[in-house]
Design a protein around this motif. Sequence first.
Motif, PDB file in Angstrom:
ATOM      1  N   MET A   1     -13.885   5.935  -9.909  1.00 37.95           N
ATOM      2  CA  MET A   1     -12.745   5.458  -9.123  1.00 37.95           C
ATOM      3  C   MET A   1     -11.773   4.700 -10.028  1.00 37.95           C
ATOM      4  SD  MET A   1     -12.724   2.896  -5.795  1.00 37.95           S
ATOM      5  CE  MET A   1     -13.826   3.949  -4.852  1.00 37.95           C
ATOM      6  N   SER A   2     -10.484   4.997  -9.905  1.00 36.44           N
ATOM      7  CA  SER A   2      -9.478   4.369 -10.749  1.00 36.44           C
ATOM      8  C   SER A   2      -9.264   2.905 -10.354  1.00 36.44           C
ATOM      9  CB  SER A   2      -8.151   5.120 -10.631  1.00 36.44           C
ATOM     10  OG  SER A   2      -7.593   4.947  -9.339  1.00 36.44           O
ATOM     11  N   VAL A   3      -8.618   2.150 -11.259  1.00 36.57           N
ATOM     12  CA  VAL A   3      -8.281   0.757 -10.956  1.00 36.57           C
ATOM     13  C   VAL A   3      -7.403   0.693  -9.709  1.00 36.57           C
ATOM     14  CG1 VAL A   3      -7.126  -1.320 -11.784  1.00 36.57           C
ATOM     15  CG2 VAL A   3      -8.439   0.076 -13.379  1.00 36.57           C
ATOM     16  N   LEU A   4      -6.429   1.604  -9.611  1.00 35.95           N
ATOM     17  CA  LEU A   4      -5.534   1.619  -8.453  1.00 35.95           C
ATOM     18  C   LEU A   4      -6.326   1.774  -7.167  1.00 35.95           C
ATOM     19  CD1 LEU A   4      -2.766   1.804  -7.041  1.00 35.95           C
ATOM     20  CD2 LEU A   4      -2.765   4.261  -7.574  1.00 35.95           C
ATOM     21  N   ASP A   5      -7.284   2.697  -7.142  1.00 33.13           N
ATOM     22  CA  ASP A   5      -8.066   2.921  -5.922  1.00 33.13           C
ATOM     23  C   ASP A   5      -8.938   1.716  -5.591  1.00 33.13           C
ATOM     24  OD1 ASP A   5      -7.142   5.470  -5.211  1.00 33.13           O
ATOM     25  OD2 ASP A   5      -8.399   6.409  -6.721  1.00 33.13           O
ATOM     26  N   ARG A   6      -9.492   1.072  -6.614  1.00 29.89           N
ATOM     27  CA  ARG A   6     -10.310  -0.121  -6.347  1.00 29.89           C
ATOM     28  C   ARG A   6      -9.460  -1.248  -5.764  1.00 29.89           C
ATOM     29  NH1 ARG A   6     -12.300   1.211 -11.500  1.00 29.89           N
ATOM     30  NH2 ARG A   6     -11.458  -0.674 -12.479  1.00 29.89           N
ATOM     31  N   VAL A   7      -8.255  -1.418  -6.306  1.00 29.70           N
ATOM     32  CA  VAL A   7      -7.347  -2.449  -5.783  1.00 29.70           C
ATOM     33  C   VAL A   7      -6.932  -2.121  -4.357  1.00 29.70           C
ATOM     34  CG1 VAL A   7      -5.052  -3.482  -6.038  1.00 29.70           C
ATOM     35  CG2 VAL A   7      -6.486  -3.161  -8.054  1.00 29.70           C
ATOM     36  N   ASN A   9      -8.532  -0.313  -2.132  1.00 28.58           N
ATOM     37  CA  ASN A   9      -9.670  -0.514  -1.228  1.00 28.58           C
ATOM     38  C   ASN A   9      -9.846  -1.990  -0.888  1.00 28.58           C
ATOM     39  OD1 ASN A   9     -10.247   2.203  -1.123  1.00 28.58           O
ATOM     40  ND2 ASN A   9     -11.912   2.124  -2.612  1.00 28.58           N
ATOM     41  N   TRP A  10      -9.685  -2.828  -1.899  1.00 31.29           N
ATOM     42  CA  TRP A  10      -9.809  -4.279  -1.695  1.00 31.29           C
ATOM     43  C   TRP A  10      -8.714  -4.789  -0.759  1.00 31.29           C
ATOM     44  CZ3 TRP A  10      -6.642  -8.115  -4.532  1.00 31.29           C
ATOM     45  CH2 TRP A  10      -7.034  -9.424  -4.267  1.00 31.29           C
ATOM     46  N   LEU A  11      -7.481  -4.335  -0.970  1.00 28.51           N
ATOM     47  CA  LEU A  11      -6.367  -4.770  -0.128  1.00 28.51           C
ATOM     48  C   LEU A  11      -6.525  -4.266   1.307  1.00 28.51           C
ATOM     49  CD1 LEU A  11      -3.400  -4.216  -2.614  1.00 28.51           C
ATOM     50  CD2 LEU A  11      -4.342  -6.415  -1.868  1.00 28.51           C
ATOM     51  N   ARG A  12      -7.021  -3.037   1.456  1.00 24.39           N
ATOM     52  CA  ARG A  12      -7.243  -2.499   2.807  1.00 24.39           C
ATOM     53  C   ARG A  12      -8.313  -3.319   3.542  1.00 24.39           C
ATOM     54  NH1 ARG A  12      -7.371   2.726   0.013  1.00 24.39           N
ATOM     55  NH2 ARG A  12      -5.291   3.696   0.183  1.00 24.39           N
ATOM     56  N   GLU A  13      -9.340  -3.723   2.810  1.00 24.16           N
ATOM     57  CA  GLU A  13     -10.394  -4.541   3.419  1.00 24.16           C
ATOM     58  C   GLU A  13      -9.836  -5.895   3.860  1.00 24.16           C
ATOM     59  OE1 GLU A  13     -14.801  -6.407   2.301  1.00 24.16           O
ATOM     60  OE2 GLU A  13     -13.813  -4.971   0.954  1.00 24.16           O
ATOM     61  N   LEU A  14      -8.984  -6.495   3.018  1.00 25.58           N
ATOM     62  CA  LEU A  14      -8.348  -7.755   3.391  1.00 25.58           C
ATOM     63  C   LEU A  14      -7.508  -7.587   4.653  1.00 25.58           C
ATOM     64  CD1 LEU A  14      -7.150  -9.103  -0.095  1.00 25.58           C
ATOM     65  CD2 LEU A  14      -8.983 -10.053   1.319  1.00 25.58           C
ATOM     66  N   LYS A  15      -6.763  -6.490   4.715  1.00 29.64           N
ATOM     67  CA  LYS A  15      -5.911  -6.230   5.878  1.00 29.64           C
ATOM     68  C   LYS A  15      -6.759  -6.049   7.143  1.00 29.64           C
ATOM     69  CE  LYS A  15      -2.446  -2.959   7.650  1.00 29.64           C
ATOM     70  NZ  LYS A  15      -3.241  -2.500   8.806  1.00 29.64           N
ATOM     71  N   GLU A  16      -7.815  -5.261   7.044  1.00 32.93           N
ATOM     72  CA  GLU A  16      -8.647  -4.995   8.213  1.00 32.93           C
ATOM     73  C   GLU A  16      -9.303  -6.274   8.742  1.00 32.93           C
ATOM     74  OE1 GLU A  16     -11.354  -2.034   6.874  1.00 32.93           O
ATOM     75  OE2 GLU A  16      -9.812  -0.458   6.745  1.00 32.93           O
ATOM     76  N   LYS A  17      -9.712  -7.142   7.832  1.00 29.56           N
ATOM     77  CA  LYS A  17     -10.376  -8.385   8.229  1.00 29.56           C
ATOM     78  C   LYS A  17      -9.372  -9.492   8.552  1.00 29.56           C
ATOM     79  CE  LYS A  17     -14.627  -7.611   5.571  1.00 29.56           C
ATOM     80  NZ  LYS A  17     -15.499  -8.148   4.478  1.00 29.56           N
ATOM     81  N   GLU A  18      -8.074  -9.232   8.262  1.00 24.45           N
ATOM     82  CA  GLU A  18      -7.023 -10.248   8.416  1.00 24.45           C
ATOM     83  C   GLU A  18      -7.386 -11.513   7.633  1.00 24.45           C
ATOM     84  OE1 GLU A  18      -6.219 -10.890  12.536  1.00 24.45           O
ATOM     85  OE2 GLU A  18      -5.253  -8.934  12.794  1.00 24.45           O
ATOM     86  N   ALA A  19      -7.975 -11.290   6.453  1.00 22.25           N
ATOM     87  CA  ALA A  19      -8.434 -12.401   5.617  1.00 22.25           C
ATOM     88  C   ALA A  19      -7.320 -12.842   4.672  1.00 22.25           C
ATOM     89  CB  ALA A  19      -9.654 -11.985   4.812  1.00 22.25           C
TER      90      ALA A  19
END
Length: 222
Positions: A1-7, A9-19
């Motif tokens: 997985m590329s750096v872009l995809d890892r970033v 995924n992390w941002l999407r998780e933050l958005k979903e959790k509203e963290a």
Amino acid sequence: MSVLDRVLNWLRELKEKEAPVEVISFYNELPVRCKVRVLDLDREFVQWESNPKLLLAVEDCGRLYVKFNDPAYGQERILGADVTYRGSSMVETTVPKPYEDPSFRRETLRVTVSPTLPVKVTFEEPDPPKQELQVRDLSEGGIGVIGPKELFKLGDRLKFTLELPFGSFSGEAEVVSVEPFGDKMKYGLKFTQLPRNARSLLNRYVMARQREILDKIRMIAE
């Protein structure tokens, strides 16, 4: 997985959790840290929650930074993003990517100068003698000056006199960075030889200027 995809995924998780996540920008060279939420994103842009402190900083800096614990990298990374839009409802940036910024490696606090706390620097060389240049920022370790292109080059050793509101001193410095600044250049100078009273004068200036900047940030944030 590329750096872009890892970033992403992390941002999407933050958005979903509203963290909320801490983002960093700079106002007059001082770091401004805010906790905001990710509002939306795609593979090119990210929309972040806005607040007055963040708006003040990104308007001055034009960039936003965030710390990312990259599972593949094995340690924390600094990600940087260019600001493409700023407003009271949100701040939009490019997708953050690994970014090397000297601001995060500074050993001493750096501040921009201001008209209320003026600074003047003159150099013995090059011609004409005693040439005065605009000081943009300073720290206990060095100064950033604005001057014509090709005035100095990396490695040049210069003799200077620095005049602060609280006193003046002469010393020597080395050119350690050269970068474009509008139609001129910004030269970063590292102090190599200073008189005994220089550090206390520089520290006094930095602290006074820091108070000015923090007062402005607090006023905006209220």
